[in-house]
Structure formats: structure tokens, C-alpha cells
Design an enzyme around this catalytic site. Structure first.
Site, PDB file in Angstrom:
ATOM      1  N   LYS A 265       7.006 -11.462 -24.138  1.00 44.51           N
ATOM      2  CA  LYS A 265       5.602 -11.840 -23.959  1.00 44.51           C
ATOM      3  C   LYS A 265       5.316 -13.195 -24.582  1.00 44.51           C
ATOM      4  O   LYS A 265       5.545 -13.408 -25.777  1.00 44.51           O
ATOM      5  CB  LYS A 265       4.719 -10.752 -24.576  1.00 44.51           C
ATOM      6  CG  LYS A 265       3.232 -10.932 -24.335  1.00 44.51           C
ATOM      7  CD  LYS A 265       2.474  -9.714 -24.867  1.00 44.51           C
ATOM      8  CE  LYS A 265       1.002  -9.765 -24.529  1.00 44.51           C
ATOM      9  NZ  LYS A 265       0.303  -8.527 -24.971  1.00 44.51           N
TER      10      LYS A 265
ATOM     11  N   GLU B  53       3.131  -1.988 -19.809  1.00 40.37           N
ATOM     12  CA  GLU B  53       3.367  -2.553 -21.139  1.00 40.37           C
ATOM     13  C   GLU B  53       3.418  -1.419 -22.164  1.00 40.37           C
ATOM     14  O   GLU B  53       2.611  -0.490 -22.128  1.00 40.37           O
ATOM     15  CB  GLU B  53       2.231  -3.518 -21.474  1.00 40.37           C
ATOM     16  CG  GLU B  53       2.362  -4.171 -22.849  1.00 40.37           C
ATOM     17  CD  GLU B  53       1.192  -5.090 -23.178  1.00 40.37           C
ATOM     18  OE1 GLU B  53       1.380  -6.001 -24.001  1.00 40.37           O
ATOM     19  OE2 GLU B  53       0.090  -4.880 -22.619  1.00 40.37           O
TER      20      GLU B  53
ATOM     21  N   CYS C 117       0.740  -8.653 -19.834  1.00 37.32           N
ATOM     22  CA  CYS C 117      -0.652  -8.534 -20.267  1.00 37.32           C
ATOM     23  C   CYS C 117      -1.363  -9.880 -20.411  1.00 37.32           C
ATOM     24  O   CYS C 117      -1.751 -10.481 -19.411  1.00 37.32           O
ATOM     25  CB  CYS C 117      -0.728  -7.715 -21.547  1.00 37.32           C
ATOM     26  SG  CYS C 117      -2.370  -6.973 -21.817  1.00 37.32           S
TER      27      CYS C 117
END
Length: 298
Positions: free
Chosen positions: A131, A56, A172
Site C-alpha cells: 500500500k 483489504e 484502499c
């Protein structure tokens, strides 16, 4: 965005291949980050990897103040506006590997996203994952961070058909939500790739157990890739990029330093695990179901 090929490619029944995780140090110099990432990607390809992951925010230090400065526009038909993605396309094509290109800050109109681009072994952009779950946290005396102050959440589940099979993609904080992994598994993904920059408070508590849980519950491989740790920045990464097998076992991992981590992905092993414990048959779908209600395009 998720593009798919034929079902024959989606489930390569006798495939076994090597995966590599590039845990790299990220600086404040974008061009240096791109150059260095290319070095590690090429080293991973030289080591025999057919699927390679970046972490990331690999082209940019993890900071709300820097996301806008490092952001790039990503046009699938013309990558000239994205030097980071341009490099990924070149490496995937020249080395004939599938790249899950970590995430970079993407500018789209007035919005910024944390975006992962997946490139096929022909150098073409196969999928773009933005995301979905933004990391907003307030731990008194330890950590306060609000991604939503600068980033916009994505709204699509991403499963991409590649030369190495169907891959689920998460970034994440997406790993904290089992629903995303369940939906990926139900739609045929045998590997879920999470690109992450877990920090020094949550990393020791959650990083390993979440990977094992997602792999074990869904009987698939989970691969995570983190930046290397830099203690000079506020959001220092935990590191420990890892590959977990479908029984929840750690197949390969590393510490917090820069490293390239290798492991084998074996689809025959997934079939063996699922035959031993036939969880899919044992699910009580007459009692409960998980439904994807928004932007699930396959």
C-alpha cells in the site's frame, strides 16, 4: 515487485471473462479467516470466474493493535511462512484462476506493510503490491485513525501481466490519488483492482464516486473489494464491493453483507469506448505530462 510476460499476453484482443469479488466477514481467528476465504474463492471459481479478488486485510480485523499479531513473512520461493498466501497459491493452481489476494499485514524485517499478492493460474506469485498511500485521518468527533503508526508505505507502482491481461493494483486509500490510476492506464492496464476497507464515515461520501472517476477518466474497468460489515469493531467496513465499466457505469455491486459479486470484463467494449471518445489522442502532452519518478519497474 511486478513481473511481466510477453506483450501478446498483455493485451488479449478478443478476451471476455468473468470477475468475482469476495466480500467476506473477517473474524479474530486467522485460521478461520483463511478457511472461510478459501470457501468463497472456490465458490467464485465454481461460478465461472477467471479473476477473483479478496478485500483489504481479509485475514485480520482492521486494527493497528492486531496488524503485528496477524502479520506474515512472504517469501516468493517458500510460502511456508505465510499460511494465507499458501492457501491463495493452492487455490489459484487447483482452480486455474488468477487471484488478486486482497491484502494482509506483511512483516519484512522491522517493517509492517499492507500487502497484496497476485497469483497466476499456475499458482505462482506474480506480483506484490505494498500500500502506497497510508490512511491517516482526524475527523473531530467522528474518526481518528493513523495507519502510519504501525504500517510502512510501499514505494512501487504495481502493474502485473496475467492470463486475463494487465492489471493495475491499489489498496484502499490508493484510490484517492488519480496519479496512480493514470500511470497504470498509460502502461497498458485495462483493469485496476482496488482492495479496500473504506469505513462508515468516508464510505458514503467517496466510495462510489471515486470508483466511477478512476474508471471514467482512464476508460477502463475498476473493481473494488471490501470486507463485509462488522459493527462490533471500531473500523467497520462500508462494504459495497463493485465493478465499474469504462463509461463510469456500475456493472455489479452489493450491500454490506457477505456476498460474491460477479461481472463480465470485455476488452472489446474497452476498445469501443476508446474509439467513441479518443481521449488519449486529445491529451495535450505538449502542455502537461505525468512522470513516474520512483520505482516504476515494467
Amino acid at each position: 515487485m511486478a513481473e511481466h510476460g510477453s506483450s501478446a499476453c498483455s493485451h488479449p484482443s478478443e478476451r471476455k471473462y468473468k470477475i468475482a469479488l469476495c466480500q467476506l466477514f473477517v473474524s479474530k481467528n486467522k485460521l478461520e479467516n483463511i478457511r472461510h476465504a478459501r470457501e468463497l474463492l472456490e465458490a467464485a471459481a465454481d461460478g465461472g470466474a477467471k479473476l477473483i479478488l479478496l478485500p483489504e486485510m481479509w485475514n485480520c480485523p482492521y486494527s493497528n493493535e492486531l496488524f503485528s499479531l496477524f502479520a506474515e513473512e512472504i517469501d516468493a520461493d517458500d510460502l511456508s511462512g505465510s499460511p494465507s498466501c499458501g492457501m491463495l497459491a493452492e487455490v489459484s493452481r487447483s482452480r486455474k484462476v488468477t487471484l488478486v489476494g486482497g491484502s494482509i499485514p506483511e512483516r519484512f524485517g522491522s517493517h509492517l506493510y499492507s500487502t497484496c499478492c497476485v497469483f497466476g493460474s499456475n499458482g505462482k506469485l506474480r506480483a506484490r503490491h505494498r500500500k502506497v498511500h497510508l490512511f491517516d485521518v482526524d475527523i473531530p468527533g467522528q474518526l481518528t485513525f493513523k495507519e502510519s503508526a504501525t504500517l510502512t508505505a510501499g514505494d512501487e507502482l504495481t502493474i502485473v501481466d496475467t492470463d486475463v491481461g494487465l492489471l493495475g493494483i491499489g489498496i484502499c486509500h490508493d484510490i484517492r490519488f488519480p496519479e496512480l490510476a493514470i500511470l497504470c492506464a498509460e502502461r497498458g492496464a485495462d483493469v485496476i483492482c482496488y482492495l479496500a476497507a473504506f469505513e462508515m464515515n468516508t464510505g458514503p461520501l467517496f466510495w462510489e464516486v471515486l470508483q466511477k472517476a478512476r474508471a471514467l477518466d482512464n476508460q477502463l474497468y475498476v473493481a473494488t473489494c471490501s470486507p463485509a460489515r462488522d459493527l462490533t469493531i471500531n473500523h467497520a467496513a462500508w462494504g459495497h464491493s463493485t465493478v465499474v465499466g469504462p463509461f463510469g457505469e456500475i456493472l455489479a455491486t452489493t450491500g454490506h453483507e457477505e456476498a460474491v459479486v460477479f461481472a463480465d470484463i470485455d476488452y472489446a467494449y474497452i476498445r469501443e469506448v476508446r474509439l467513441r471518445l479518443q481521449l488519449e489522442k486529445q491529451k495535450r502532452k505538449d502542455m502537461y505530462q505525468l512522470v513516474c519518478v520512483s520505482n516504476c519497474k515494467f
